[in-house]
Design an enzyme around this catalytic site. Structure first.
Site, PDB file in Angstrom:
ATOM      1  N   ASP A   8       0.860  -1.188   0.000  1.00  0.00           N
ATOM      2  CA  ASP A   8       0.000   0.000   0.000  1.00  0.00           C
ATOM      3  C   ASP A   8       0.895   1.237   0.000  1.00  0.00           C
ATOM      4  O   ASP A   8       1.807   1.338   0.835  1.00  0.00           O
ATOM      5  CB  ASP A   8      -0.901   0.015   1.230  1.00  0.00           C
ATOM      6  CG  ASP A   8      -1.881  -1.156   1.257  1.00  0.00           C
ATOM      7  OD1 ASP A   8      -1.948  -1.887   0.252  1.00  0.00           O
ATOM      8  OD2 ASP A   8      -2.561  -1.343   2.276  1.00  0.00           O
ATOM      9  N   ASP A 129     -16.097  -3.887  -0.403  1.00  0.00           N
ATOM     10  CA  ASP A 129     -15.607  -3.473   0.912  1.00  0.00           C
ATOM     11  C   ASP A 129     -16.811  -3.379   1.839  1.00  0.00           C
ATOM     12  O   ASP A 129     -17.675  -2.517   1.648  1.00  0.00           O
ATOM     13  CB  ASP A 129     -14.911  -2.116   0.824  1.00  0.00           C
ATOM     14  CG  ASP A 129     -13.738  -2.125  -0.149  1.00  0.00           C
ATOM     15  OD1 ASP A 129     -13.279  -3.222  -0.513  1.00  0.00           O
ATOM     16  OD2 ASP A 129     -13.299  -1.034  -0.537  1.00  0.00           O
TER      17      ASP A 129
END
Length: 236
Positions: A8, A129
């Site tokens: 990330d 999500d």
């Protein structure tokens, strides 16, 4: 089952967040060095998120991500800040294996059909999500309906993969919530990769037994709570 180490990227650094909160970022150095670390450990794929893109600056880190794609030579799935079909197409043309569409897929579901037709379903992944059982969008700040219903819609539109992230446990390093994973896998027919809470070898085993195609290792991997080699062994 596949194991996807997370890389990330925020402000040019490899970081891990807790439940998507920018202020919780812990930095782990250069993203390319992190990618090489997992490559040397036996990884054959990476899960890359352009966090600056997710926070509204989609152009930031573009050169770094292109270098990562070129230098690693690994299968790479990329998400974060992809806000248009054109954005998605540009990333796919750089050599990214597949792109992850989350907020865009909710706001414009037809983008999945468009991209699947142009680039192939295998290069399109819809992000589911989930926060309290509903899909979370716009940096997980808003919810937009039942996660199972959306997953079924994305499958009908032609997505080749689903990325299920349980926001409620993401980054907490306290284990996966397996029942929502089982429910999702029982309702769809495309491969499901799971992120959020994978913190121990037992979590990897539970996901493999549930029928998950893959697992993303993030915070627990970088903190040392889970060992990559052991996770890889457990996945087989």
């Amino acid at each position: 089952m596949r194991i996807f180490p997370a890389v990330d990227i925020l402000g040019g650094r490899c970081v891990q967040l807790v439940q998507g909160k920018r202020e919780s970022a812990t930095a782990y150095g250069d993203p390319l060095s992190c990618a090489r670390r997992w490559l040397d450990a036996g990884a054959d794929a990476l899960h890359v998120v352009n966090l600056d893109g997710a926070f509204g600056n989609s152009a930031k880190n573009a050169d770094l991500i292109r270098a990562l794609v070129k230098e690693s030579g690994l299968e790479i799935e990329l998400g974060g800040g992809i806000r248009s079909v054109e954005d998605a197409g540009r990333w796919l043309e750089t050599g990214v294996t597949r792109i992850i569409l989350s907020t865009l897929a909710i706001q414009n579901p037809e983008c999945i059909r468009t991209l699947a037709r142009e680039f192939g379903s295998d290069r399109v992944m819809a992000g589911v999500d989930a926060k309290g059982g509903e899909v979370a969008i716009h940096g997980w700040q808003e919810t937009a309906g039942d996660y199972i219903s959306w997953a079924e819609t994305f499958e009908k539109l032609g997505t080749g993969f689903l990325l299920y992230t349980n926001v409620d446990v993401e980054g907490l390093q306290q284990g996966v919530a397996i029942e929502p994973v089982r429910e999702l896998i029982s309702r769809v027919h495309v491969p499901v990769i799971v992120a959020g809470g994978v913190s121990a070898r037992a979590d990897v085993a539970a996901l493999r037994e549930a029928g998950a195609y893959g697992a993303v290792l993030g915070s627990a991997l970088y903190s040392g709570k889970i060992n990559f080699s052991e996770a890889l062994e457990e996945s087989r």
